[in-house]
Design a protein around this motif. Structure first.
Motif, PDB file in Angstrom:
ATOM      1  N   MET A 133      -2.074  -8.709  -3.704  1.00  0.00           N
ATOM      2  CA  MET A 133      -2.293  -9.302  -5.023  1.00  0.00           C
ATOM      3  C   MET A 133      -3.402 -10.352  -5.005  1.00  0.00           C
ATOM      4  SD  MET A 133       1.522  -9.354  -6.637  1.00  0.00           S
ATOM      5  CE  MET A 133       0.913  -9.271  -8.326  1.00  0.00           C
ATOM      6  N   HIS A 134      -3.535 -11.080  -3.909  1.00  0.00           N
ATOM      7  CA  HIS A 134      -4.641 -12.033  -3.802  1.00  0.00           C
ATOM      8  C   HIS A 134      -5.978 -11.307  -3.854  1.00  0.00           C
ATOM      9  CE1 HIS A 134      -3.214 -16.214  -2.879  1.00  0.00           C
ATOM     10  NE2 HIS A 134      -2.070 -15.540  -2.920  1.00  0.00           N
ATOM     11  N   HIS A 135      -5.991 -10.068  -3.376  1.00  0.00           N
ATOM     12  CA  HIS A 135      -7.200  -9.243  -3.447  1.00  0.00           C
ATOM     13  C   HIS A 135      -7.363  -8.586  -4.812  1.00  0.00           C
ATOM     14  CE1 HIS A 135      -9.234  -9.259   0.438  1.00  0.00           C
ATOM     15  NE2 HIS A 135      -8.055  -9.320   1.032  1.00  0.00           N
ATOM     16  N   GLY A 136      -6.414  -8.791  -5.722  1.00  0.00           N
ATOM     17  CA  GLY A 136      -6.516  -8.207  -7.056  1.00  0.00           C
ATOM     18  C   GLY A 136      -6.124  -6.749  -7.116  1.00  0.00           C
ATOM     19  N   MET A 137      -5.377  -6.304  -6.105  1.00  0.00           N
ATOM     20  CA  MET A 137      -4.989  -4.899  -6.049  1.00  0.00           C
ATOM     21  C   MET A 137      -3.780  -4.617  -6.952  1.00  0.00           C
ATOM     22  SD  MET A 137      -5.568  -4.225  -1.963  1.00  0.00           S
ATOM     23  CE  MET A 137      -5.673  -2.438  -2.088  1.00  0.00           C
ATOM     24  N   VAL A 138      -3.642  -3.378  -7.351  1.00  0.00           N
ATOM     25  CA  VAL A 138      -2.520  -2.915  -8.151  1.00  0.00           C
ATOM     26  C   VAL A 138      -1.459  -2.424  -7.171  1.00  0.00           C
ATOM     27  CG1 VAL A 138      -1.758  -1.236  -9.872  1.00  0.00           C
ATOM     28  CG2 VAL A 138      -4.069  -2.220 -10.012  1.00  0.00           C
ATOM     29  N   VAL A 139      -0.303  -3.081  -7.159  1.00  0.00           N
ATOM     30  CA  VAL A 139       0.723  -2.785  -6.155  1.00  0.00           C
ATOM     31  C   VAL A 139       1.632  -1.654  -6.633  1.00  0.00           C
ATOM     32  CG1 VAL A 139       2.693  -3.728  -4.880  1.00  0.00           C
ATOM     33  CG2 VAL A 139       0.661  -5.145  -5.276  1.00  0.00           C
ATOM     34  N   VAL A 140       1.834  -0.682  -5.763  1.00  0.00           N
ATOM     35  CA  VAL A 140       2.678   0.473  -6.048  1.00  0.00           C
ATOM     36  C   VAL A 140       3.738   0.591  -4.950  1.00  0.00           C
ATOM     37  CG1 VAL A 140       2.717   2.994  -6.271  1.00  0.00           C
ATOM     38  CG2 VAL A 140       0.832   1.677  -7.253  1.00  0.00           C
ATOM     39  N   GLY A 141       4.973   0.812  -5.347  1.00  0.00           N
ATOM     40  CA  GLY A 141       6.069   0.941  -4.389  1.00  0.00           C
ATOM     41  C   GLY A 141       6.589   2.363  -4.293  1.00  0.00           C
ATOM     42  N   LEU A 142       7.872   2.472  -4.037  1.00  0.00           N
ATOM     43  CA  LEU A 142       8.564   3.761  -3.927  1.00  0.00           C
ATOM     44  C   LEU A 142       9.640   3.788  -5.004  1.00  0.00           C
ATOM     45  CD1 LEU A 142       9.099   6.426  -2.350  1.00  0.00           C
ATOM     46  CD2 LEU A 142      10.678   5.119  -0.916  1.00  0.00           C
TER      47      LEU A 142
END
Length: 198
Positions: A133-142
């Motif tokens: 998130m610090h990198h601005g990424m979109v987090v996806v889980g399972l």
């Protein structure tokens, strides 16, 4: 077609096995997939004495190449409830990418392993998500759309945060079929979302 990197660290081969299952899932969703690993930090003589799996075929990644991918799926075992230092060290070298916003909008996801059922699977994944998130990424889980992570009929890893496996204290337990299915599902899920965003 989304470009997906499965980036892993594996001491004993469990995460390596999971990484290739993640890659298989991403490929099944039409992604162009690369599997790489981070450098080992343990001296070779210590790694050999500790029976580390030293014949892993994946090439070593560099932090600078991360910007080439639409999605990065990170896999590493837990150490005392957090990601192994080899993976942490790798991401600690991504300050230049962060400063330039090179990973903003890309998809990030995490999978892990522990020796025991309560050895930090969720804390390891949740503890690494802030880096993405610090990198601005979109987090996806399972997501629970993968029904294999539900039920108590067998010992198994997996959570809505990411796929996981349980190795047992001596490392004798290998990833089960349902755990590998979870890894494949996560890979495919990430690839589909990355393709939409790309």
């Amino acid at each position: 077609m989304a470009k997906v990197l499965v980036l892993y660290y594996s001491s004993y081969g469990h995460i390596e096995t999971m990484a290739y299952a993640v890659a298989e899932g991403a490929k099944s969703a039409g992604a162009d997939v690369t599997v790489k690993r981070v450098p080992e930090l343990v001296p070779e003589e210590v790694a050999k004495a500790s029976h580390f799996k030293l014949d892993q075929k994946a090439e070593i990644a560099t932090p600078a190449e991360l910007e080439q991918y639409d999605a990065i799926i990170v896999g590493a075992g837990t150490r005392f409830g957090t990601v192994a230092s080899q993976m942490r060290n790798f991401w600690d070298q991504t300050g230049g990418l962060w400063a330039q916003g090179k990973l903003v909008g890309k998809v990030g996801s995490v999978f892990t392993s522990t020796a025991t059922q309560h050895g930090g699977q969720e804390s390891t994944i949740l503890g690494f998500i802030p880096t993405l998130m610090h990198h601005g990424m979109v987090v996806v889980g399972l997501p629970y759309a993968f029904a294999g992570q539900s039920g108590v009929e067998a010992v198994k890893g997996g959570s809505p945060y990411g796929a996981s496996t349980i190795t047992d204290g001596d490392g004798s337990r290998q990833p089960s079929e349902v755990e590998l299915d979870g890894a494949r599902y996560q890979g495919a899920h990430v690839a589909k979302i990355a393709a939409k965003l790309a």
